[in-house]
Design a protein around this motif. Structure first.
Motif, PDB file in Angstrom:
ATOM      1  N   GLU A 261       0.557  -1.074   0.188  1.00 32.51           N
ATOM      2  CA  GLU A 261      -0.322  -0.124  -0.296  1.00 32.51           C
ATOM      3  C   GLU A 261       0.934   0.949   0.168  1.00 32.51           C
ATOM      4  O   GLU A 261       2.333   1.055   0.841  1.00 32.51           O
ATOM      5  CB  GLU A 261      -0.947   0.306   0.951  1.00 32.51           C
ATOM      6  N   TRP A 262      -0.081   2.805  -0.909  1.00 28.45           N
ATOM      7  CA  TRP A 262       0.979   3.652  -0.569  1.00 28.45           C
ATOM      8  C   TRP A 262       0.328   4.487   1.145  1.00 28.45           C
ATOM      9  O   TRP A 262      -0.409   3.904   1.034  1.00 28.45           O
ATOM     10  CB  TRP A 262       0.365   4.314  -1.472  1.00 28.45           C
ATOM     11  N   GLU A 263       1.532   5.140   2.145  1.00 23.54           N
ATOM     12  CA  GLU A 263       1.116   6.079   3.184  1.00 23.54           C
ATOM     13  C   GLU A 263       1.219   7.474   2.250  1.00 23.54           C
ATOM     14  O   GLU A 263       2.258   7.597   1.545  1.00 23.54           O
ATOM     15  CB  GLU A 263       2.188   5.379   3.738  1.00 23.54           C
ATOM     16  N   ILE A 264       0.300   7.773   2.787  1.00 24.98           N
ATOM     17  CA  ILE A 264      -0.225   9.579   1.619  1.00 24.98           C
ATOM     18  C   ILE A 264      -0.091  10.235   2.634  1.00 24.98           C
ATOM     19  O   ILE A 264      -1.249  10.264   3.623  1.00 24.98           O
ATOM     20  CB  ILE A 264      -1.276   9.528   0.349  1.00 24.98           C
ATOM     21  N   GLU A 265       1.334  11.606   2.502  1.00 24.52           N
ATOM     22  CA  GLU A 265       0.682  12.483   4.016  1.00 24.52           C
ATOM     23  C   GLU A 265       0.826  13.970   2.837  1.00 24.52           C
ATOM     24  O   GLU A 265       1.381  14.258   2.028  1.00 24.52           O
ATOM     25  CB  GLU A 265       1.996  12.294   4.289  1.00 24.52           C
ATOM     26  N   THR A 266      -0.106  14.240   3.808  1.00 25.84           N
ATOM     27  CA  THR A 266      -0.166  16.319   2.896  1.00 25.84           C
ATOM     28  C   THR A 266       0.508  17.133   4.511  1.00 25.84           C
ATOM     29  O   THR A 266       0.408  16.773   5.451  1.00 25.84           O
ATOM     30  CB  THR A 266      -1.456  16.240   2.840  1.00 25.84           C
ATOM     31  N   ASP A 267      -0.078  18.114   3.570  1.00 26.06           N
ATOM     32  CA  ASP A 267       0.859  19.365   4.297  1.00 26.06           C
ATOM     33  C   ASP A 267      -0.530  19.977   5.312  1.00 26.06           C
ATOM     34  O   ASP A 267      -0.182  20.526   5.970  1.00 26.06           O
ATOM     35  CB  ASP A 267       1.046  20.665   3.495  1.00 26.06           C
ATOM     36  N   ALA A 268      -1.811  19.099   5.100  1.00 26.38           N
ATOM     37  CA  ALA A 268      -2.756  19.451   6.400  1.00 26.38           C
ATOM     38  C   ALA A 268      -2.869  18.766   7.690  1.00 26.38           C
ATOM     39  O   ALA A 268      -3.927  18.374   7.960  1.00 26.38           O
ATOM     40  CB  ALA A 268      -4.190  19.644   5.478  1.00 26.38           C
TER      41      ALA A 268
END
Ligand code: NA7
Length: 539
Positions: free
Chosen positions: A120-127
């Motif tokens: 799986e991909w782990e996704i991080e955002t600036d929020a």
């Protein structure tokens, strides 16, 4: 967004590509979320709201084909759409299909990390979002990372600094102001005539002159759009069968016709001049041998100079407006009264080849030989194209390898422009190696996203979860894409285009679009699918 939430797919970007990817994946029943850095939908057509921003493809062609209802319902007002109309169109489509609720605006994806243990991909955002998804679709745009030029003293300017790719939403009143536009690519060339009509004085700061020819855009005549709408079935077929993905209704008809016109080298002087009489500056460029024979190209360049001098009254300005590099090395530009603008009393061309910029100062711009007092500096200085948006995200694939490291060392290799070895279940839309910059964008993106959707369906039918392109398939694609442009004008030593990354210091010089045309690209995509995806490891 809940910490650790798991999705089937995350789409990055809510431009034309992201919106279609969301729709296509949602139709497959995938739980999908879009993250968009901007405060609205539209991508390129949200950000680039500078005066004069307009598409140079016909509106009926620069549109989605996947829904007949949508293409029948939406009303284009002009033959080639201006920015605001395309932005409105994307919003219309999103509302019509109830897509908006899946889009999180004002959120930049900062990191993607592939977790090999679970696939799986782990996704991080600036929020502050942190979530997981089986698939990631990077619909991040070809021209979405602006290049702010390294001109000393930029931050000291006491007037207003404007940037074409983040132009104020409320517009800007140039009335009576002393304005400098820096950059004469499509953006600078489109905006110059509009700003000139308002400004007190406009200085156009040109480092490289442009090959540009007049738009044929105009408002639709009564009934004309309705007639075109009845022809959509044939237009869509023609788009898929045409090299650039347009049915050749468009401005690029000039180019399409070039191949059926005679060779410039064998044309008589009378024939050359007749072409200028008939087609203006375009008459200098579109001959069958111009992009294949460098002598013919040089003849065309000189003829172009003659055509420009027919319009621009001041001989020195006319001379400066003639490119010194071959035609075809950069994307041709379509303008609306560009050369005529230099006959206005309130417009001055500053030829930076003769008088380079030294610095921006609080009161204006200093060049080696002059000082220009200014109220506004308007930067139209281009983009870190094709790869910039992806290399700015920390994308870590297998073994923690960073996409930006792989691409900076080896150049931006992909397979079909859509997948990268070492980065499973990551799809790129219009990535390097895709028809990207050489194709009508909606035709090309639908083809790519449909291929992705079919691939995901194939996985599900076969109880599989993971795709990863093989190094072999990627190398073969790279070899194929490079062989298509070897020895052509786009790689000419004098050619410094964003097509090959030459506008970004330190970027590897590689032609980043697929030059085999839409029909061949489509054939290869369909072949890969029909053969059961032999270029991929599936698990
Ligand atoms: P482009 O086509 O990359 O044009 C950027 C322009 O800015 C080009 O004329 C550059 O000159 C100029 N530039 C860049 N940096 C500087 C500095 N430091 N000083 C002076 N001039 C500079 O970007 P556009 O936004 O116009 O168009 C991009 C694409 O969008 C276009 O091709 C269409 O597909 C739509 P240079 O040529 O590098 O000498």
């Amino acid at each position: 967004m809940a910490e650790g939430e798991a999705l089937d797919a995350v789409v990055i970007g809510a431009g034309l590509s992201g919106i279609y990817a969301l729709y296509r994946f949602r139709e497959l029943g995938l739980h999908t979320r879009v993250f968009e850095a901007g405060d609205g939908l539209g991508g390129t057509w949200l950000w680039n709201r500078y005066p004069g921003a307009r598409c140079d493809i016909e509106s009926v062609e620069y549109s989605y084909s996947f829904s007949d209802e949508i293409q029948q319902e939406w009303i284009w007002t002009e033959t080639m759409p201006a920015q605001a109309e395309i932005e409105a169109y994307v919003n219309f489509v999103a509302d019509r299909l109830d897509l908006r609720r899946h889009v999180q605006l004002g959120t930049m994806v900062t990191a993607l990390t592939y977790d090999e243990a679970v696939g799986e991909w782990e996704i991080e955002t600036d929020a502050g979002d942190r979530l997981r998804a089986t698939f990631v679709v990077a619909a991040t745009g070809m021209l979405s990372v602006p290049l702010d030029p390294a001109i000393p003293g930029r931050e000291t300017f006491a007037g207003t600094s404007l940037f074409s790719s983040r132009f104020p939403r409320e517009g800007f009143d140039f009335t009576g102001k002393r304005v400098a536009v820096i950059g004469t690519g499509s953006t600078g060339v489109q905006t110059t005539p509009v700003v000139a009509r308002q400004a007190g004085h406009l200085f156009v700061l040109q480092r490289s002159a442009a090959y540009t020819f007049p738009t044929t855009s105009r408002p639709f005549r009564p009934g004309e759009l309705d007639d075109l709408k009845t022809r959509y079935p044939e237009i869509r077929v023609a788009q898929r069968e045409a090299f650039p993905g347009t049915a050749r209704l468009s401005a690029f008809t000039f180019q399409a016709n070039a191949f059926t016109r005679p060779a410039l080298k064998t044309a008589t002087r009378e024939e050359q001049l007749a072409a200028l009489d008939e087609l203006g500056v375009a008459g200098a460029l579109f001959w069958s041998d111009v992009t294949t024979d460098m002598e013919a190209n040089e003849l065309a360049r000189r003829l172009y100079g003659e055509a420009v001098a027919r319009i621009v009254k001041d001989p020195e300005t006319a001379l400066s407006l003639v490119p010194t590099y071959p035609f075809g090395c950069k994307r041709p530009i379509v303008d609306d009264g560009y050369f005529e603008t230099f006959n206005r009393d309130n417009v001055t061309l500053v030829d930076l080849r003769k008088d380079p910029i030294v610095a921006v100062e609080p009161e204006g711009i200093r060049t080696e030989g002059n000082f220009f007092e200014l109220d506004v500096i308007f930067y139209a200085t281009g983009f870190d194209a094709m790869t910039g948006a992806l290399t700015r995200i920390d994308i870590r694939g297998r073994d923690g390898i960073l996409l930006r490291d792989v691409w900076s060392a080896e150049g931006p290799a992909t397979y079909l422009g859509m997948t990268v070895a070492g980065f499973p279940n990551l799809f790129l839309v219009s990535g390097p190696g895709s028809p990207g910059a050489l194709a009508n964008v909606p035709t090309s993106l639908e083809l790519q996203i449909d291929w992705m959707g079919d691939f995901v369906e194939h996985l599900r039918r076969n109880d599989l979860r993971t795709i990863e392109v093989t190094e072999k398939a990627q190398q073969e694609w790279l070899h194929h894409t490079n062989s298509l442009v070897e020895g052509t004008v786009v790689l000419h030593p004098s050619c410094n285009s964003w097509w090959i990354g030459a506008n970004v210091p330190g970027k590897k010089r590689v032609f980043m679009s697929y030059a085999g045309g839409i029909p061949e690209f489509r054939r290869r995509c369909l072949e890969e699918a029909a053969a059961g995806y032999p270029g991929f490891e599936l698990s």
